[in-house]
Design a protein around this motif. Structure first.
Motif, PDB file in Angstrom:
ATOM      1  N   HIS A 282       0.830  -1.211   0.000  1.00  0.00           N
ATOM      2  CA  HIS A 282       0.000   0.000   0.000  1.00  0.00           C
ATOM      3  C   HIS A 282       0.867   1.264   0.000  1.00  0.00           C
ATOM      4  CE1 HIS A 282      -3.619   2.271   0.265  1.00  0.00           C
ATOM      5  NE2 HIS A 282      -3.143   2.945   1.295  1.00  0.00           N
TER       6      HIS A 282
ATOM      7  N   ASN B 138       6.540   0.717  -8.277  1.00  0.00           N
ATOM      8  CA  ASN B 138       5.826  -0.532  -8.526  1.00  0.00           C
ATOM      9  C   ASN B 138       6.292  -1.603  -7.539  1.00  0.00           C
ATOM     10  OD1 ASN B 138       4.212   0.141 -10.978  1.00  0.00           O
ATOM     11  ND2 ASN B 138       6.242   0.612 -11.797  1.00  0.00           N
TER      12      ASN B 138
ATOM     13  N   GLY C 230       2.360   2.260  -9.955  1.00  0.00           N
ATOM     14  CA  GLY C 230       1.412   1.873  -8.907  1.00  0.00           C
ATOM     15  C   GLY C 230       0.931   0.441  -9.090  1.00  0.00           C
TER      16      GLY C 230
ATOM     17  N   LYS D  57       1.956   2.095  -3.431  1.00  0.00           N
ATOM     18  CA  LYS D  57       0.874   2.690  -4.230  1.00  0.00           C
ATOM     19  C   LYS D  57       0.734   4.173  -3.872  1.00  0.00           C
ATOM     20  CE  LYS D  57      -1.759  -1.567  -4.796  1.00  0.00           C
ATOM     21  NZ  LYS D  57      -3.009  -2.280  -4.541  1.00  0.00           N
TER      22      LYS D  57
END
Ligand SMILES: NC(=O)c1ccc[n+]([C@@H]2O[C@H](COP(=O)([O-])OP(=O)(O)OC[C@H]3O[C@@H](n4cnc5c(N)ncnc54)[C@H](OP(=O)(O)O)[C@@H]3O)[C@@H](O)[C@H]2O)c1
Length: 298
Positions: free
Chosen positions: A202, A219, A281, A205
């Motif tokens: 998370h 990533n 992401g 992201k």
């Protein structure tokens, strides 16, 4: 047909790339480093606490491309020192792979071959024997250190973008090695490890969104079961995990085997080459279908 913009040699090339790989001296980090070096990277700096492991890895791959830098990713001064060394020696990076990781305390499970669960008192007693600091340390390496590794190299990733040595549309990238553990609710797995990997997924992201204005992509590579020091326990009873492909029942891993260096190489070259230049992401799961056999959250 002549080579074109969609030939594999063009799409998956990492020619001229400058990368930093934490934990690059062993296991999955070694596989990543080997793949980058074998496909034209200009320089790959590998980070770890054990100088001998780093040197062994650099010599085994290519000492002209792979440079060992001793350091501890949980120590900010150490990270800043490393980024300073990279700045002085080459001045930019295109890719940071925050791959260093560690296991955590594991709960009590029935012994192999038995289905008799420990009593609640046994479960509790075992779990409380693991010092809270061990749980915290897993999070420090697997989550907190990924954030600070990224921060330490932001300026050099920016310099990589200015250089445009990977092409005008290619943007500098941070990849964290997460894990399918970050999605799995498998009973008996380490709470510290799996939750630290969920957190790092998370966090990456969030970072991918936060760094959009600065042109830096983030990533996650989420491997399944690969031979390494971390997974030695899983391979117990199956002989040495290295050197040969380990077979697993298809109910456990639908591919019927553990992951190999080719599986990591294929994923990383896709993510890093022009083929993956539109990723931001994203979470790339490379697990032979393992997550599909587990109680998981996606
Ligand atoms: N193997 C698998 O099946 C699997 C599956 C999913 C995810 N992963 C992830 O893959 C990554 C690599 O693990 P691995 O399986 O390849 O195990 P590994 O061989 O034990 O690799 C861990 C690496 O991290 C380095 N490291 C650990 N703590 C560090 C610290 N404080 N500072 C600097 N370096 C540190 C270690 O080097 P030093 O000890 O010398 O510092 C080592 O090179 C981890 O993030 C792991 O969670 C592995």
């Amino acid at each position: 047909m002549a080579s074109s913009n969609v030939s594999a040699s063009s799409l998956f090339s990492v020619s001229g790339l400058v990368a930093v790989v934490t934990g690059g001296g062993t296991g999955i980090g070694f596989m990543i480093t080997k793949a980058l070096a074998a496909n034209g990277a200009r320089r790959v700096y590998i980070i770890g606490r054990r100088q001998d492991k780093l040197e062994e890895a650099a010599n085994a791959i290519d000492p002209n491309v792979v440079s060992p830098l001793q350091g501890d990713v949980t120590d900010l001064e150490s990270l800043l020192e490393i980024s300073q060394t990279v700045e002085s020696s080459i001045g930019y990076v295109n890719l940071v792979v925050a791959n260093a990781g560690t296991m955590g305390p594991r709960p009590l499970k029935p012994p192999p071959g038995s289905t008799t669960l420990p009593s609640l008192a046994e479960y509790r007693e075992h779990a409380l024997k693991a010092p809270m600091q061990d749980f915290t340390q897993t999070c420090a390496v697997n989550t907190t250190a990924v954030h600070y590794t990224a921060l330490a190299f932001l300026n050099l990733l920016d310099e990589g973008n200015k250089k445009q040595n990977m092409g005008a549309d290619w943007r500098s990238q941070i990849i964290a090695t997460g894990s399918i553990g970050g999605f799995s609710r498998l009973s008996g797995a380490s709470f510290a490890y799996n939750s630290s990997k969920a957190a790092v997924t998370h966090m990456m992201k969030m970072m991918s969104t936060a760094f959009v204005p600065y042109g830096i992509r983030c990533n996650v590579l989420a491997p399944g079961v690969f031979p390494s020091d971390i997974t030695n326990g899983i391979f117990t009873g199956q002989g040495d995990a290295r050197g040969e492909i380990k077979r697993f029942p298809r109910e456990m891993i639908p591919a019927g085997r553990a992951g190999t260096e080719e599986d990591i190489a294929g994923a990383i070259l896709w993510m890093v080459g022009r083929a993956g230049s539109y990723l931001n992401g994203s979470v790339v799961v490379v697990d032979g279908g393992r997550l599909g056999t587990l109680i998981s959250t996606y």
